[in-house]
Every structure is written in structure tokens, then in C-alpha cells.
Design an enzyme around this catalytic site. Structure first.
Site, short mmCIF file in Angstrom:
data_model
loop_
_atom_site.label_atom_id
_atom_site.label_comp_id
_atom_site.label_asym_id
_atom_site.label_seq_id
_atom_site.Cartn_x
_atom_site.Cartn_y
_atom_site.Cartn_z
CB CYS A 200 -0.90 -0.01 1.23
SG CYS A 200 -1.86 1.52 1.40
CG ASP B 14 -2.27 -3.83 -0.69
OD1 ASP B 14 -2.99 -3.97 0.31
OD2 ASP B 14 -1.97 -2.73 -1.17
#
Length: 153
Positions: free
Chosen positions: A51, A58
Site C-alpha cells: 500500500c 497487499d
């Protein structure tokens, strides 16, 4: 003896994971079956990026389908390119579309699509889909096989 594989530098050699997608080197070979329209699928069920705001990881399940023209992407270079996102901060949409656009620019395929099936962050999965145009006629292109989110696994 010169072959279509002679220019490959990463396959068969110890190769470090690139530090960023910009540093990753994609490699290609001539398509020996260029007179046939067929689909190639790469699946990366453990894709990771960061992120850009929090630095938290992620995770995504990527499915990449393409109908090659003159060139095929060499799979180790693709694996290293995808792995280079591990420490790259970008939103899901940017990661997914950047991967597809880089491959389209590099390979100039007849057709390409990507499905980025991202695991939830903040309780919301963000799935990203893109393709270069209409599916080519006469080519078997299976469903990507990733179900809508209900606790993927």
C-alpha cells in the site's frame, strides 16, 4: 549454435529479484507458432505489493491471458518482474494496469487481458480487469476461474 533462446540472459542463471518494476528486465523469444492463434495463461496466485500510504502488504491472485503475435514472454523474466512489485508501493488499480501495459508495450500481442483479484484490505476486495480489445474469434480463452469474493483460498 544460434537459436531463438540465445539472447536470454536470466533463464538458467542466478538472477536477483529486481528492486522495483522499473529495474525489472523482461525478456522475450520469437514465437515459433506465430501462424497459429492460441492463448497463453500465466497465473500468479501469490502476487504481493505494498500500500503506498501505509506500507502494509497487499495480496492478489493475478491471471494474465494473451494471444501472442511475433513474441512470447520468457516466464522467468515475467516471474522476476512480478516479484519486483513486492516492495513497490502502488494502489491495486495501478499495479494491475501497469503490469498489463508493460507487457503490451513489450510484446505487442494480438490480444491481452489481466484479472487482478485482490484480497480485502479494510474489508473491501478490489478486483481490477483490463483487456486490449474484443476477444479474438476462433481462440479458446477459458474463464479465469477465480470466483467472486467469498473468502478466497
Amino acid at each position: 549454435m544460434e537459436t531463438i533462446y540465445s539472447d536470454l540472459k536470466q533463464l538458467g542463471a542466478e538472477t536477483d529479484l529486481p528492486k522495483s518494476p522499473e529495474d525489472a528486465v523482461l525478456e522475450r523469444v520469437s514465437n515459433p507458432q506465430a501462424d497459429v492463434a492460441y492463448c497463453v495463461r500465466f497465473t500468479a496466485p501469490e502476487f504481493t505489493s505494498l500500500c503506498p500510504m501505509t506500507g502494509q502488504p497487499d495480496f492478489a491472485h493475478l491471471v494474465l491471458d494473451y494471444v501472442p503475435a511475433e513474441f512470447l514472454v520468457e516466464s522467468k523474466s515475467l516471474k522476476l518482474f512480478l516479484g519486483s512489485f513486492r516492495n513497490h508501493g502502488a494502489f491495486h488499480e495501478d499495479c494491475t494496469i501497469s503490469i498489463a501495459r508493460r507487457l503490451v508495450d513489450f510484446l505487442n500481442p494480438q490480444w491481452l487481458r489481466i484479472g487482478g483479484y485482490w484480497y480485502p484490505r479494510g474489508g473491501i476486495p478490489i478486483d481490477v480487469f483490463w483487456q486490449t480489445g474484443a476477444m479474438p474469434e476462433g481462440v479458446w480463452i477459458p474463464d479465469q476461474g477465480v470466483p467472486p469474493y467469498r473468502g478466497r483460498g
